[in-house]
Design an enzyme around this catalytic site. Structure first.
Site, PDB file in Angstrom:
ATOM      1  N   GLY A  46       0.822  -1.209   0.000  1.00 52.22           N
ATOM      2  CA  GLY A  46       0.000   0.000   0.000  1.00 52.22           C
ATOM      3  C   GLY A  46       0.853   1.255   0.000  1.00 52.22           C
ATOM      4  O   GLY A  46       0.676   2.156  -0.831  1.00 52.22           O
ATOM      5  N   ALA A  47       1.799   1.317   0.935  1.00 48.70           N
ATOM      6  CA  ALA A  47       2.647   2.511   1.042  1.00 48.70           C
ATOM      7  C   ALA A  47       3.509   2.675  -0.216  1.00 48.70           C
ATOM      8  O   ALA A  47       3.734   3.798  -0.678  1.00 48.70           O
ATOM      9  CB  ALA A  47       3.523   2.408   2.284  1.00 48.70           C
ATOM     10  N   GLU A 145      -2.851  -6.902   1.528  1.00 46.77           N
ATOM     11  CA  GLU A 145      -2.099  -7.084   2.774  1.00 46.77           C
ATOM     12  C   GLU A 145      -2.850  -6.498   3.975  1.00 46.77           C
ATOM     13  O   GLU A 145      -2.282  -6.361   5.048  1.00 46.77           O
ATOM     14  CB  GLU A 145      -0.696  -6.467   2.661  1.00 46.77           C
ATOM     15  CG  GLU A 145       0.213  -7.291   1.756  1.00 46.77           C
ATOM     16  CD  GLU A 145       1.637  -6.776   1.681  1.00 46.77           C
ATOM     17  OE1 GLU A 145       2.535  -7.589   1.440  1.00 46.77           O
ATOM     18  OE2 GLU A 145       1.860  -5.551   1.838  1.00 46.77           O
ATOM     19  N   ASN A 189      -0.252 -10.231 -11.285  1.00 47.60           N
ATOM     20  CA  ASN A 189       0.850 -10.734 -12.110  1.00 47.60           C
ATOM     21  C   ASN A 189       0.505 -12.171 -12.498  1.00 47.60           C
ATOM     22  O   ASN A 189      -0.565 -12.681 -12.149  1.00 47.60           O
ATOM     23  CB  ASN A 189       2.201 -10.602 -11.385  1.00 47.60           C
ATOM     24  CG  ASN A 189       2.288 -11.479 -10.140  1.00 47.60           C
ATOM     25  OD1 ASN A 189       1.548 -12.452  -9.990  1.00 47.60           O
ATOM     26  ND2 ASN A 189       3.190 -11.132  -9.255  1.00 47.60           N
ATOM     27  N   ASP A 257       4.004  -2.832  -7.685  1.00 50.39           N
ATOM     28  CA  ASP A 257       3.419  -1.674  -6.995  1.00 50.39           C
ATOM     29  C   ASP A 257       3.519  -0.426  -7.866  1.00 50.39           C
ATOM     30  O   ASP A 257       2.575   0.373  -7.927  1.00 50.39           O
ATOM     31  CB  ASP A 257       4.126  -1.435  -5.654  1.00 50.39           C
ATOM     32  CG  ASP A 257       3.935  -2.609  -4.700  1.00 50.39           C
ATOM     33  OD1 ASP A 257       2.888  -3.274  -4.790  1.00 50.39           O
ATOM     34  OD2 ASP A 257       4.828  -2.866  -3.881  1.00 50.39           O
ATOM     35  N   GLY A 292      15.458  -1.907  -4.065  1.00 53.50           N
ATOM     36  CA  GLY A 292      14.546  -1.551  -2.986  1.00 53.50           C
ATOM     37  C   GLY A 292      13.118  -1.387  -3.468  1.00 53.50           C
ATOM     38  O   GLY A 292      12.809  -1.604  -4.649  1.00 53.50           O
TER      39      GLY A 292
HETATM   40  O1  RIB Z   1       5.407  -5.428  -3.164  1.00 52.95           O
HETATM   41  C1  RIB Z   1       6.579  -5.317  -2.390  1.00 52.95           C
HETATM   42  C2  RIB Z   1       6.252  -5.219  -0.933  1.00 52.95           C
HETATM   43  O2  RIB Z   1       5.689  -6.428  -0.508  1.00 52.95           O
HETATM   44  C3  RIB Z   1       7.432  -4.985  -0.025  1.00 52.95           C
HETATM   45  O3  RIB Z   1       7.747  -3.629   0.139  1.00 52.95           O
HETATM   46  C4  RIB Z   1       7.028  -5.703   1.266  1.00 52.95           C
HETATM   47  O4  RIB Z   1       6.794  -4.831   2.322  1.00 52.95           O
HETATM   48  C5  RIB Z   1       5.771  -6.485   0.901  1.00 52.95           C
HETATM   49  O5  RIB Z   1       4.642  -5.868   1.376  1.00 52.95           O
END
Ligand code: RIB
Length: 310
Positions: A46-47, A145, A189, A257, A292
């Protein structure tokens, strides 16, 4: 439809601290591998999507929960620093923030373990308090999540207000709520699509022949991302394929993401689905070419430069 100046996105989802470990290869079950490096960086699907959308120029409201540990302070500061509205993120007392152990090997492939912590406590209260933001913004973007019933609840509120809902069904659920996929668009995916369909999705041909089945599960439109093979989309009428952009994969952790955020931002700007997928593919490719999760999220300018070069 004319394009809008600035997208307004609500993200409901997870906020994690990622413990990222790089090694030559991922351990097999029962194997021990000596790793090269370890870093702590803000993550959470989410973040990550909220930060990516903000870097793409959107106004972003994030809804979720952190704990009351030191990670919570860092995670909130980081989101604020990225320009994300954190006023609808709850600090849960006596609770740990979400943590992920992200293992990345030389090829860029990864394996992730997540301890949900506060993410598992996102409740209807958080959604109710942010109802106005959900209804005022252009798009509601979610992943899996946080509890499924919260995704369903937020979807109902957005849909009643005529706000489009995009669900990134990650991680793929073993079982899912009957209404979970009643959204406007899903973007799994290939492994998530396979899990939803109960069938292997290995090639672009598989994705092309199976994508309409995904929409029979509830969503009006669907996209299957196929990594280095490209992406397949179904807009409710036609199936189209988009080739992947050639990149050197460094770390694919948050590529999905970046893709989901790119979709949300361009669709909120009234772009067509195919234009949104092209933009999202470039965003995902750039994210995979850096190390990252949030650290690798591209800016709008970087995405547009990559697209112009094609
Ligand atoms: O999609 C990647 C993310 O999956 C990571 O940043 C980890 O925190 C998990 O939530």
């Amino acid at each position: 439809m004319t394009e809008k100046q600035r997208a307004k996105i609500t993200v409901v989802g997870s906020i994690n601290m990622d413990l990222m470990i790089r090694a030559s290869n991922l351990p097999l079950p029962g194997e021990t591998v000596i790793a090269d490096t370890k870093v702590e960086n803000p993550g959470g699907k989410g973040a990550n999507q909220a930060v990516a959308a903000a870097r793409m120029g959107a106004d972003v409201t994030m809804i979720g929960c952190v704990g009351d540990d030191s990670f919570a302070t860092q995670l909130l500061q980081n989101l604020k620093g990225e320009g994300v509205d954190t006023s609808h993120i709850t600090r849960r007392e006596n609770t740990a923030s979400g943590v992920a152990v992200v293992m990345v090997e030389e090829s860029g492939e990864n394996a992730i373990l997540v301890v949900p912590g506060a993410n598992g406590l996102v409740s209807q209260q958080e959604i109710d308090r942010a109802r106005q933001a959900i209804c005022d913004n252009d798009i509601l973007l979610m992943q899996l999540e946080v509890p499924q019933e919260i995704v369903v609840y937020a979807t109902q509120i957005a849909s009643e207000a005529g706000v489009s809902v995009i669900l990134d069904p990650a991680p793929a659920p073993l079982e899912y709520h009957a209404d979970l996929l009643n959204v406007d668009l899903i973007c799994p995916n290939q492994s998530e699509a396979a899990a939803l369909l109960g069938k292997p999705v290995e090639s672009m041909d598989d994705a092309v022949s199976l994508i309409k089945e995904l929409t029979q599960l509830g969503p009006k439109q669907a996209i299957i991302t196929m990594g280095e093979q490209g992406a397949v989309l179904f807009d409710g009428e036609t199936v189209q394929t988009i080739p992947a952009l050639p990149i050197q994969v460094v770390d694919s952790t948050a590529s999905g993401d970046a893709f989901a955020a790119g979709l949300a931002v361009r669709l909120a700007e009234n772009a067509s689905l195919i234009e949104a997928v092209k933009f999202a593919s470039a965003a995902g490719a750039l994210a995979a070419s850096g190390a990252g999760a949030q650290t690798a999220m591209p800016t709008r300018e970087e995405i547009e430069t990559l697209l112009e070069r094609q």
